[in-house]
Scaffold this active site. Structure first.
Site, short mmCIF file in Angstrom:
data_model
loop_
_atom_site.label_atom_id
_atom_site.label_comp_id
_atom_site.label_asym_id
_atom_site.label_seq_id
_atom_site.Cartn_x
_atom_site.Cartn_y
_atom_site.Cartn_z
N GLY A 287 0.84 -1.19 0.00
CA GLY A 287 0.00 0.00 0.00
C GLY A 287 0.87 1.24 0.00
O GLY A 287 2.07 1.18 0.31
N HIS B 31 -2.08 7.24 7.37
CA HIS B 31 -1.07 8.11 6.73
C HIS B 31 -1.69 9.44 6.32
O HIS B 31 -1.06 10.50 6.43
CB HIS B 31 -0.51 7.44 5.47
CG HIS B 31 0.73 6.62 5.70
ND1 HIS B 31 1.88 7.14 6.23
CD2 HIS B 31 1.01 5.32 5.42
CE1 HIS B 31 2.82 6.20 6.29
NE2 HIS B 31 2.31 5.08 5.80
N CYS C 237 6.69 -0.05 7.45
CA CYS C 237 6.22 1.08 6.63
C CYS C 237 7.34 1.48 5.68
O CYS C 237 8.51 1.56 6.09
CB CYS C 237 5.86 2.26 7.54
SG CYS C 237 5.31 3.72 6.64
N LEU C 238 6.99 1.72 4.42
CA LEU C 238 8.00 2.10 3.43
C LEU C 238 8.68 3.42 3.81
O LEU C 238 9.80 3.68 3.37
CB LEU C 238 7.36 2.24 2.04
CG LEU C 238 6.79 0.95 1.43
CD1 LEU C 238 6.07 1.26 0.13
CD2 LEU C 238 7.89 -0.09 1.21
N GLN D 151 3.24 9.85 1.35
CA GLN D 151 4.54 9.17 1.24
C GLN D 151 5.32 9.56 -0.01
O GLN D 151 6.50 9.25 -0.12
CB GLN D 151 4.35 7.66 1.29
CG GLN D 151 3.84 7.18 2.65
CD GLN D 151 3.64 5.68 2.66
OE1 GLN D 151 2.61 5.19 2.22
NE2 GLN D 151 4.62 4.94 3.15
N HIS E 269 -3.68 1.24 8.05
CA HIS E 269 -2.34 1.82 7.93
C HIS E 269 -2.33 2.99 6.93
O HIS E 269 -1.80 4.06 7.22
CB HIS E 269 -1.36 0.71 7.50
CG HIS E 269 0.07 1.15 7.36
ND1 HIS E 269 1.08 0.67 8.18
CD2 HIS E 269 0.67 2.00 6.49
CE1 HIS E 269 2.22 1.22 7.82
NE2 HIS E 269 2.01 2.03 6.80
N GLU E 270 -2.93 2.76 5.76
CA GLU E 270 -2.89 3.80 4.71
C GLU E 270 -3.81 4.98 5.03
O GLU E 270 -3.47 6.13 4.77
CB GLU E 270 -3.22 3.21 3.34
CG GLU E 270 -2.32 2.06 2.89
CD GLU E 270 -0.84 2.34 2.99
OE1 GLU E 270 -0.42 3.51 2.94
OE2 GLU E 270 -0.07 1.36 3.14
NI NI Z 1 3.29 3.25 5.76
#
Ligand code: NI
Length: 172
Positions: free
Chosen positions: A46, A136, A90-91, A51, A132-133
Site C-alpha cells: 500500500g 497516513h 512502513c516504506l 509518502q 495503515h494507509e
Molecule cells: Ni506506511
C-alpha cells in the site's frame, strides 16, 4: 508513469493531514498511476499520497494475491471490529518493524478513480492495510500505535529465523 521518490521519517509531510479531493482530473489520474508504479517498485502492499510528498487524500493498496491495485480516494473508516496483534512495517520507516494492535475487520467507504462511491470490507492483511494507509492521510504512523518501546525494532538486529518472518511482513 514514473516511480516517485519516497518520503522517509522525519520528513514533516508524513505528519501532515492530507486534503480532501474535490476534483478528479488528469493530474490526479497521473498521481494515482505514479503511486501504483512506486508501490510496485518498492514491493509495498500500500501507499498513501503523503509518502510521495503530496497532501491529497488518496491511497493505493495491492495485496500479494491481488491482480490489480485498489484505489481509494477520500477513504473513511466507517466500522472497526475486533482486535489482533500484527507485525508491521512502513516504506517511510525503512529497516524497522513493530508489533501493534489492529482491527480484525474494517469497513471503508471511498471513491474509486472514476469518482464512483464504493464500500470495501477488509479482514486481516487488507484490514491492516486499510487502517495503515488511511492513518497516513491523517499524519499518523504505525509507530504511534506502539505502546511498548520493545515492540519497535531494527530488522538487522534480529536472528535469521526472525528475519524470515520479517521478510513476509508487508509494508505500506
Ligand atoms: Ni506506511
Amino acid at each position: 508513469m514514473a516511480v516517485l521518490p519516497l518520503r522517509h521519517l522525519p520528513d514533516p509531510v508524513l505528519r501532515q493531514k492530507a486534503k480532501r479531493i474535490r476534483t478528479i482530473d488528469a493530474a490526479l489520474q497521473r498521481l494515482i498511476d505514479d503511486m501504483i508504479e512506486t508501490m510496485h517498485a518498492e514491493n509495498g502492499v500500500g501507499l498513501a499520497a503523503n509518502q510521495v510528498g503530496v497532501l491529497r487524500r488518496v491511497v493505493v493498496i495491492q495485496l500479494p494475491d491481488d491482480e490489480q491495485a485498489t484505489v481509494l480516494i477520500n477513504p473513511e473508516i466507517i466500522l472497526r471490529e475486533g482486535e489482533v496483534e500484527v507485525h508491521e512495517g512502513c516504506l517511510s520507516i525503512p529497516g524497522y518493524r513493530g508489533d501493534l494492535k489492529r482491527a480484525v475487520t474494517v469497513r471503508v467507504k471511498a471513491l474509486d478513480r472514476t469518482g464512483k462511491s464504493f464500500r470495501i470490507r477488509g479482514q486481516e492483511l487488507l484490514a491492516e492495510a486499510l487502517e495503515h494507509e488511511t492513518d497516513h492521510l491523517d499524519g499518523i504512523l504505525y509507530i504511534d500505535h506502539i505502546t511498548d518501546p520493545e515492540s519497535f525494532y531494527k530488522m538487522d538486529s534480529l536472528d535469521a529465523s526472525e528475519g524470515d518472518r520479517q521478510a513476509n511482513t508487508a509494508s505500506g
